[in-house]
Enzyme design. Sequence first.
Site, PDB file in Angstrom:
ATOM      1  N   HIS A  28       7.546  37.733   5.154  1.00 23.80           N
ATOM      2  CA  HIS A  28       8.419  38.830   5.599  1.00 23.80           C
ATOM      3  C   HIS A  28       9.392  38.402   6.700  1.00 23.80           C
ATOM      4  O   HIS A  28      10.612  38.580   6.536  1.00 23.80           O
ATOM      5  CB  HIS A  28       7.574  40.020   6.041  1.00 23.80           C
ATOM      6  CG  HIS A  28       8.368  41.135   6.635  1.00 23.80           C
ATOM      7  ND1 HIS A  28       9.349  41.823   5.944  1.00 23.80           N
ATOM      8  CD2 HIS A  28       8.347  41.679   7.892  1.00 23.80           C
ATOM      9  CE1 HIS A  28       9.883  42.744   6.725  1.00 23.80           C
ATOM     10  NE2 HIS A  28       9.305  42.667   7.912  1.00 23.80           N
ATOM     11  N   GLU A  41       4.046  43.634  17.800  1.00 29.13           N
ATOM     12  CA  GLU A  41       3.461  44.805  17.146  1.00 29.13           C
ATOM     13  C   GLU A  41       2.218  44.471  16.344  1.00 29.13           C
ATOM     14  O   GLU A  41       1.263  45.257  16.313  1.00 29.13           O
ATOM     15  CB  GLU A  41       4.524  45.430  16.240  1.00 29.13           C
ATOM     16  CG  GLU A  41       4.129  46.752  15.628  1.00 29.13           C
ATOM     17  CD  GLU A  41       5.276  47.343  14.821  1.00 29.13           C
ATOM     18  OE1 GLU A  41       5.008  47.835  13.716  1.00 29.13           O
ATOM     19  OE2 GLU A  41       6.413  47.304  15.299  1.00 29.13           O
ATOM     20  N   ASP A  42       2.186  43.302  15.689  1.00 33.53           N
ATOM     21  CA  ASP A  42       1.122  43.001  14.732  1.00 33.53           C
ATOM     22  C   ASP A  42       0.181  41.875  15.140  1.00 33.53           C
ATOM     23  O   ASP A  42      -0.708  41.505  14.368  1.00 33.53           O
ATOM     24  CB  ASP A  42       1.747  42.661  13.370  1.00 33.53           C
ATOM     25  CG  ASP A  42       2.446  43.860  12.749  1.00 33.53           C
ATOM     26  OD1 ASP A  42       2.087  44.990  13.100  1.00 33.53           O
ATOM     27  OD2 ASP A  42       3.362  43.664  11.934  1.00 33.53           O
TER      28      ASP A  42
END
Length: 736
Positions: A48, A76-77
């Site tokens: 991604h 964020e991840d």
Amino acid sequence: MIRIDDVIEKVEQNRPNSNIDLIRRAYLFSALHHKGQTRASGEPYLVHPLAVAKILADLRLDETSVATGLLHDVVEDTLVDLDTIRSYFGDEITSLVDGLTKIAQISNLSKEKQQAENVRKMVLAMVTDVRVVLIKLADRLHNMRTMQFLKPEKRARIAQETLDIYAPIAHRLGMGKIRGELEDLSFQNLYPAEYERLSKEVESRRSELEAALTRITATIETRLKENDVPYIEVQGRVKRLYSLWKKLKKQKIVIEQVYDLIAARIITENERKYCYLALSVIHDTWTPVPERFKDWIAIPRDNLYQSLHTSVIGDGGQPFEVQIRTQDMHQIAEEGVAAHWKYKEKRLGSAEDDENLEELRRTVEKLLLPLVETNNENPDSEDFIESLKLDLFPKDVYAFTPMGKVIQLPRGATPLDFAYAIHSEVGDTCTGAKINSRIVPLKTELQNGDVVEIMTTSSSRPSRDWLNYVVTSKARNRIRHFITEQQRSESIDLGRKLLEKEADRFRLSPKKLIGNDDEMKRIANEYGLGRPEDLLASIGYGKTLPRNVLAKYLGPEKFAELDPDKRKETRLETGMRAVKKFIGLGEDAIVVKGVDNLLTTRARCCNPIRGEEIIGYISLGKGIVVHNKRCKNVKQLMVNRERIVEVEWAKIEKEEIQSVRLLVTTENRTGMLAGITNAIAEIKTGIRDASASVSRDDQGLIEVTVEVFDKRHLDRVISSVEGVPGVLAVERMNAT
């Protein structure tokens, strides 16, 4: 699968002096921290960020943007925080990553409100640095391309958000290519059946359409050469599916009636005079369609778009559109502000480059300024999202002040929108308007080229009715603000009078009660209100009963002792139940949470039926008026949130029959009324009334009133009618 070498190759090709080491370090950092993570497809997560970086490189953005594309999800991840990003990559990339990182989950907020807050954060960040939104668009584009692995409900939610927020932002920034792909992907995931049907219909005509385009482009090239008009390329295209579907739905037409189903595009050398020369060649070759010519070169759109558009009738009566633009205009039309983005580096760029960059930044700020104003005027996140959608609506009405200043407004805008676009005070004091020197009603829709003069008086003030005549969020928010302040003041006065009147009935001194700030504040706090004025306003709105306030003030024993007429109250309750039964609602049809003894009626504008989501609005003199939550008037009611109450459908022993009017638009041919009534009768549904007429555009209009039990029953009726051959559209009408 995209490799980091593919990204670097594209960056070096577009920007030879880029800092490639920064991109490589960002890639290694992202690969390290996303290691072991996978996407819904089962692929490594790193796929991604690499795809996002490749999209950014294709847009010719700087190495900072590409590096941020690789890093945009690490905070964020993964366990990486912003301080770590700052230590490795500096403040600039950290700021971009922060703008792209969702707000941490907040337990007391709904999913919708959290999503709204994330959009608000992005809007604020992108005004500071437009690269935030360019990276976000690349992120969203790749996610939309790979949504097939998600659950249907999640696909629908993401697609709707894309259609409401991200595709319009791409349009606002002039990024036509990305906008088009986002819209088509959203359409495919939101309405798969309609997408498939329309796709098959277009594909069945594909060979015919492409053959026509080949003939048209060949003719254009020949005619341009014969007239010595220099051009670079002549392109042909079939209209995008989402754009086609939207036009068919809005205008209620069939595909043969679409003027721009196919279009040719002429890209000339970089002098605008060649565009007008090419236009004259087109109009000499084919007959132009009246009122289908638009000059976006003389008056560019607010998103930098420039082009000439004209529709003509080709051989055999085939209508088609021709777009004419220079090579530079074409690049801007496809990529918008991204076509000009050039990161300012002291070692590169002349003073002229710096000046161009500053001009671009001013342009971007102008494009995004309304979104910031929307944020400032809407502290509530859901209101912010609704206003943001209005601000992102494509703007293509160009009107003029008497002095010649151009005002750009959305389609459907009125003189009131025009007045507020000039200045808030002009809107507030508007008393009338002239369009092209003629006095017109304030609800008149503006057309391209109108000269608008606003008439004002210092004593004039906004009216609630104005909310029905405006489409811009600036006008709507200003009117709502004025009405809210005005009605709050009126409600406080009314609440004071009602409380004084009730105190008199209990033989209490009104001044002793209302003048006791401590007691009034105590009672207000028991109702969850902050100040005595809030309590008085709540009484004035009808949400808090004066006798209940007195009960809290006196206490149970004293209240019972002074209560002047308990039996009268009992008779009143009995009377209200009788009225409810008389109008056909039934005592238990709708349950009101937290408010007792108020008459409940269904709004005539939407006539809610059992099974639909409903909302209650306290209306003085009418009790609680119940609306369908999707009713077009609910947004206006939200101006007075204090009057909103929760309502729900009560359980009933037997099914309740309700009449609903439907308007069916059909082809104009014999037997349509019989076919529709038969389709309704086949599913054992009663018909109270039916009538047929013909519209001005030669379409059949059939009004039919059916008897249904609930929303599911109505959905079955509509589905059955839609299945009748020749039916173009079915919509629900207001209650009679």
